[in-house]
Design a protein around this motif. Structure first.
Motif, PDB file in Angstrom:
ATOM      1  N   THR A 472     -22.930  -1.531  45.183  1.00 24.86           N
ATOM      2  CA  THR A 472     -23.843  -1.296  45.833  1.00 24.86           C
ATOM      3  C   THR A 472     -25.266  -1.126  45.114  1.00 24.86           C
ATOM      4  OG1 THR A 472     -23.400   0.860  46.169  1.00 24.86           O
ATOM      5  CG2 THR A 472     -22.725  -0.366  47.955  1.00 24.86           C
ATOM      6  N   LYS A 473     -26.389  -1.168  45.673  1.00 21.42           N
ATOM      7  CA  LYS A 473     -27.679  -1.112  44.878  1.00 21.42           C
ATOM      8  C   LYS A 473     -27.805   0.232  44.065  1.00 21.42           C
ATOM      9  CE  LYS A 473     -30.897   0.628  48.277  1.00 21.42           C
ATOM     10  NZ  LYS A 473     -32.071   0.500  48.975  1.00 21.42           N
ATOM     11  N   ASP A 474     -28.308   0.115  43.064  1.00 26.24           N
ATOM     12  CA  ASP A 474     -28.419   1.330  42.207  1.00 26.24           C
ATOM     13  C   ASP A 474     -29.602   2.315  42.544  1.00 26.24           C
ATOM     14  OD1 ASP A 474     -25.871   0.899  40.378  1.00 26.24           O
ATOM     15  OD2 ASP A 474     -27.154  -0.433  39.265  1.00 26.24           O
ATOM     16  N   ARG A 475     -29.752   3.397  42.266  1.00 26.39           N
ATOM     17  CA  ARG A 475     -30.627   4.349  42.459  1.00 26.39           C
ATOM     18  C   ARG A 475     -32.039   3.740  41.786  1.00 26.39           C
ATOM     19  NH1 ARG A 475     -29.073  10.316  41.738  1.00 26.39           N
ATOM     20  NH2 ARG A 475     -31.421  10.484  42.479  1.00 26.39           N
ATOM     21  N   GLY A 476     -33.149   4.132  42.367  1.00 23.17           N
ATOM     22  CA  GLY A 476     -34.377   3.777  41.666  1.00 23.17           C
ATOM     23  C   GLY A 476     -34.965   2.448  41.829  1.00 23.17           C
ATOM     24  N   LYS A 477     -36.211   2.087  41.347  1.00 28.54           N
ATOM     25  CA  LYS A 477     -36.723   0.689  41.631  1.00 28.54           C
ATOM     26  C   LYS A 477     -37.179   0.148  40.341  1.00 28.54           C
ATOM     27  CE  LYS A 477     -37.447   0.923  46.138  1.00 28.54           C
ATOM     28  NZ  LYS A 477     -36.971  -0.404  47.109  1.00 28.54           N
ATOM     29  N   ASP A 478     -36.871  -1.157  40.169  1.00 28.15           N
ATOM     30  CA  ASP A 478     -37.127  -1.859  38.964  1.00 28.15           C
ATOM     31  C   ASP A 478     -38.684  -2.063  38.853  1.00 28.15           C
ATOM     32  OD1 ASP A 478     -34.951  -2.341  37.305  1.00 28.15           O
ATOM     33  OD2 ASP A 478     -34.268  -3.976  38.572  1.00 28.15           O
ATOM     34  N   VAL A 479     -39.060  -2.346  37.515  1.00 23.88           N
ATOM     35  CA  VAL A 479     -40.531  -2.732  37.623  1.00 23.88           C
ATOM     36  C   VAL A 479     -40.709  -4.243  37.810  1.00 23.88           C
ATOM     37  CG1 VAL A 479     -40.723  -0.858  35.764  1.00 23.88           C
ATOM     38  CG2 VAL A 479     -39.974  -3.387  35.070  1.00 23.88           C
ATOM     39  N   ASP A 480     -41.953  -4.522  37.943  1.00 18.36           N
ATOM     40  CA  ASP A 480     -41.981  -5.893  38.744  1.00 18.36           C
ATOM     41  C   ASP A 480     -41.773  -7.208  37.473  1.00 18.36           C
ATOM     42  OD1 ASP A 480     -44.017  -5.528  36.929  1.00 18.36           O
ATOM     43  OD2 ASP A 480     -45.890  -5.457  38.438  1.00 18.36           O
ATOM     44  N   GLU A 493     -33.618  -5.613  51.439  1.00 18.65           N
ATOM     45  CA  GLU A 493     -34.120  -4.476  50.819  1.00 18.65           C
ATOM     46  C   GLU A 493     -35.506  -4.910  50.330  1.00 18.65           C
ATOM     47  OE1 GLU A 493     -32.793  -1.572  50.484  1.00 18.65           O
ATOM     48  OE2 GLU A 493     -30.593  -2.227  51.382  1.00 18.65           O
ATOM     49  N   GLY A 494     -36.273  -3.820  49.713  1.00 19.14           N
ATOM     50  CA  GLY A 494     -37.528  -4.049  49.374  1.00 19.14           C
ATOM     51  C   GLY A 494     -37.492  -4.624  47.981  1.00 19.14           C
ATOM     52  N   GLU A 495     -38.840  -5.104  47.505  1.00 15.80           N
ATOM     53  CA  GLU A 495     -38.909  -5.574  45.846  1.00 15.80           C
ATOM     54  C   GLU A 495     -38.402  -4.526  45.088  1.00 15.80           C
ATOM     55  OE1 GLU A 495     -42.855  -6.877  45.876  1.00 15.80           O
ATOM     56  OE2 GLU A 495     -42.429  -8.804  46.397  1.00 15.80           O
ATOM     57  N   ARG A 498     -32.449  -2.423  43.170  1.00 20.61           N
ATOM     58  CA  ARG A 498     -31.779  -2.968  42.139  1.00 20.61           C
ATOM     59  C   ARG A 498     -30.144  -3.329  42.655  1.00 20.61           C
ATOM     60  NH1 ARG A 498     -33.306   2.564  38.346  1.00 20.61           N
ATOM     61  NH2 ARG A 498     -35.297   1.390  37.460  1.00 20.61           N
ATOM     62  N   ILE A 499     -30.179  -4.409  42.836  1.00 22.14           N
ATOM     63  CA  ILE A 499     -28.936  -5.070  43.727  1.00 22.14           C
ATOM     64  C   ILE A 499     -28.020  -5.454  42.586  1.00 22.14           C
ATOM     65  CG2 ILE A 499     -28.209  -6.937  45.134  1.00 22.14           C
ATOM     66  CD1 ILE A 499     -29.880  -5.184  46.546  1.00 22.14           C
ATOM     67  N   ASN A 500     -26.733  -5.119  42.709  1.00 22.53           N
ATOM     68  CA  ASN A 500     -25.480  -5.502  41.845  1.00 22.53           C
ATOM     69  C   ASN A 500     -24.830  -6.537  42.452  1.00 22.53           C
ATOM     70  OD1 ASN A 500     -25.854  -3.752  39.489  1.00 22.53           O
ATOM     71  ND2 ASN A 500     -25.883  -2.132  41.293  1.00 22.53           N
ATOM     72  N   ASP A 501     -24.584  -6.585  43.708  1.00 21.67           N
ATOM     73  CA  ASP A 501     -23.395  -7.445  44.221  1.00 21.67           C
ATOM     74  C   ASP A 501     -23.871  -8.804  44.644  1.00 21.67           C
ATOM     75  OD1 ASP A 501     -20.723  -8.357  44.767  1.00 21.67           O
ATOM     76  OD2 ASP A 501     -20.473  -7.102  46.609  1.00 21.67           O
ATOM     77  N   HIS A 502     -24.226  -9.537  43.783  1.00 24.63           N
ATOM     78  CA  HIS A 502     -25.018 -10.753  44.084  1.00 24.63           C
ATOM     79  C   HIS A 502     -24.120 -11.839  43.283  1.00 24.63           C
ATOM     80  CE1 HIS A 502     -27.909 -13.782  44.741  1.00 24.63           C
ATOM     81  NE2 HIS A 502     -28.350 -13.887  43.416  1.00 24.63           N
ATOM     82  N   HIS A 503     -24.090 -13.242  43.859  1.00 23.98           N
ATOM     83  CA  HIS A 503     -23.315 -13.965  43.251  1.00 23.98           C
ATOM     84  C   HIS A 503     -24.127 -15.409  42.696  1.00 23.98           C
ATOM     85  CE1 HIS A 503     -19.286 -12.294  43.970  1.00 23.98           C
ATOM     86  NE2 HIS A 503     -19.912 -11.812  45.028  1.00 23.98           N
TER      87      HIS A 503
END
Length: 514
Positions: A472-480, A493-495, A498-503
């Motif tokens: 599942t997505k990790d905590r926090g927000k990535d930089v642009d 989800e928003g911009e 931190r999405i992990n389960d992507h193929h």
């Protein structure tokens, strides 16, 4: 020991520097357990974490991707959107690094352990005394429970600040005297030792034991261990794993701890050469339980008996080494190593079918090919011969083995959903096929094996048990500037999510590289 704080007692800040540790703002990208990689390269540093109990040497299970302050963490901290106060916390506590002191938890129970100079986490407060002779009195103050008692009179919250810790009263004369009376009962910070295999100072010997001799005030050999971790350590050694203390001759250890490190070399003759050990006898190699027992006999020497073997089996809830390896080893391994397993149990779903223990550190593309075409291939040929001769169960075993072969070949190819996705790497750097980067950690690299068609337990894929791993997505927000900054939009989800389960398809990856 209860002690009333005298009015003359001064706050800790008069005696120590007190600093909390660092945080990168993306712990899952930069922090690992030490056993997730085969050795600690120049890119990694030991990472002190809070101890879950009051102990002389604890909280020593993690590492951090530091890259001499010149890598991805530095880039993240200096990115435009992170030029704020929190971003600068990535080097918090640096003034304490390389020094000696005491580590205290800042969340939950205020446990204490010695600090020996490593980078440390934000959830720690490190006390570095101005006078090094106060290290043990400070540790003993915390160990006694009096430090927490006095702290809770100031702040009863679950999480406390370093400022609060620094304001706790410390009666120097009392604790110097009290600790001097108890000095022989506890090791000093120079005598690092541990029999706990999830600590980087662990000696690595399956049954070796180092204890503190209170009468002589030195680390000494203890009774040979026969606890539940013995078999786990033995399997890890059989598969070729080495602990950090074995690979770092400069690590500060008690002399007897170092001697057990050296004794590990006597077991090298039993180590598998390619990190693949099949549970049944395959390819001319003995069955795994026979190889494991031979290593245990070498480790215990003259102390090895059938009675001791049964005692070890009782600790893991099994009646034989073969049954334990087949049924309970991997589950216990996952739990012992915090659900980041480094020995994987691959199987075809049949109790009498193909099963292999694999050292994940050695399972590169060539290793996976060897598992498929050499070991599993030999097993398939044996079952084909068994079918031709009318052997009972050979057809069922052949069908299961060929199904496992297809799953492993799919992982080798790496087409979605058998792919590895690393959210901090751009598309052109994503693994193509089974080419894992061990620095990315077990959590991401194990996904293809758990995503494969389940042969038994739902969610376990072709592994014997399903470790508690979520993508599942990790905590926090990535930089642009992050490579997958907008990926969250595809998942509602928003911009910056931190999405992990992507193929990703092979075509996408190959196109990006070309």
């Amino acid at each position: 020991m209860l002690h009333s704080v005298f009015a003359a007692a001064l706050p800790l800040e008069y005696f120590v520097s007190a600093l909390h540790g660092q945080a990168a703002g993306d712990n899952t990208a930069f922090n690992r357990y030490f056993w997730e990689i085969p050795f600690i390269s120049d890119a990694w540093e030991l990472y002190q974490c809070p101890s879950n109990i009051n102990i002389s040497f604890g909280g020593r299970e993690s590492i951090v991707l530091w890259e001499q302050e010149k890598g991805r963490m530095s880039e993240l901290a200096q990115s435009v959107r992170h030029l704020n106060h929190k971003a600068q916390q990535w080097r918090s506590g640096k003034a304490s690094w390389g020094k000696k002191g005491v580590v205290l938890n800042l969340v939950g129970k205020i446990n204490a352990t010695y600090y020996t100079g490593e980078i440390y986490s934000q959830s720690c407060c490190v006390l570095v005394p101005h006078d090094p002779d106060l290290i043990f009195p400070l540790w003993y103050y915390a160990y006694s429970g009096e430090l927490e008692k006095n702290l809770r009179e100031i702040d009863s919250g679950i999480a406390v600040s370093v400022k609060t810790v620094a304001s706790v009263p410390f009666d120097k004369e009392f604790w110097v005297e009290a600790s001097s009376q108890a000095a022989g009962k506890f090791p000093p910070f120079q005598s690092q030792h541990s029999n706990t295999c999830d600590q980087w100072i662990f000696h690595g010997h399956p049954c070796g034991s180092v204890v503190w001799d209170e009468q002589g005030s030195f680390a000494a050999n203890g009774e040979l261990r026969a606890d539940g971790s013995v078999l786990q350590v033995a399997v890890a050694r059989l598969l070729g794993y080495r602990w950090p203390a074995e690979l770092d001759a400069g690590m500060e250890l008690a002399p007897e701890q170092r001697r057990w490190v050296l004794r590990c070399q006597q077991l090298d003759a039993h180590v598998d050469d390619d990190g693949i050990v099949c549970l049944p006898a395959v390819r001319g190699e003995k069955a795994a339980d026979q190889r494991l027992e031979a290593l245990l006999q070498a480790a215990y020497g003259d102390a090895w008996t059938a009675l001791l073997k049964n005692r070890l089996l009782e600790t893991v809830g099994s009646k034989s080494l073969n049954l334990w390896l087949r049924g309970k080893f991997f589950e216990q391994h996952c739990k012992l190593f915090h659900h980041r397993p480094f020995i994987w149990h691959v199987w075809d779903g049949l109790n009498d079918g193909f099963s292999a223990l694999v050292n994940y550190h050695k399972l590169d593309k060539a290793g996976l090919e060897r598992l498929i075409y050499t070991y599993l291939g030999d097993w398939i040929r044996t079952q084909q011969a068994g079918m031709a001769s009318g052997e009972d169960g050979a057809q069922e075993r052949l069908i299961a083995a060929e199904a496992l072969e297809r799953e492993l070949e799919a992982i080798l190819e790496g087409e979605a959903p058998y792919d590895i996705f690393v959210r901090w790497k751009p598309l052109a750097e994503q693994p193509i096929g089974w080419t894992p980067d061990l620095n990315d950690g077990v959590r991401l690299n194990i996904r293809p094996f758990l995503s494969a068609r389940a042969v038994s337990k739902k969610g376990a894929g072709i592994l014997r048990w399903a470790p508690n791993i979520k993508w599942t997505k990790d905590r926090g927000k990535d930089v642009d500037s992050a490579p997958w900054y907008t990926l969250g939009l595809q998942y509602g989800e928003g911009e910056g999510s931190r999405i992990n389960d992507h193929h990703l398809s092979l075509a996408e990856k190959k196109a990006a590289r070309s």
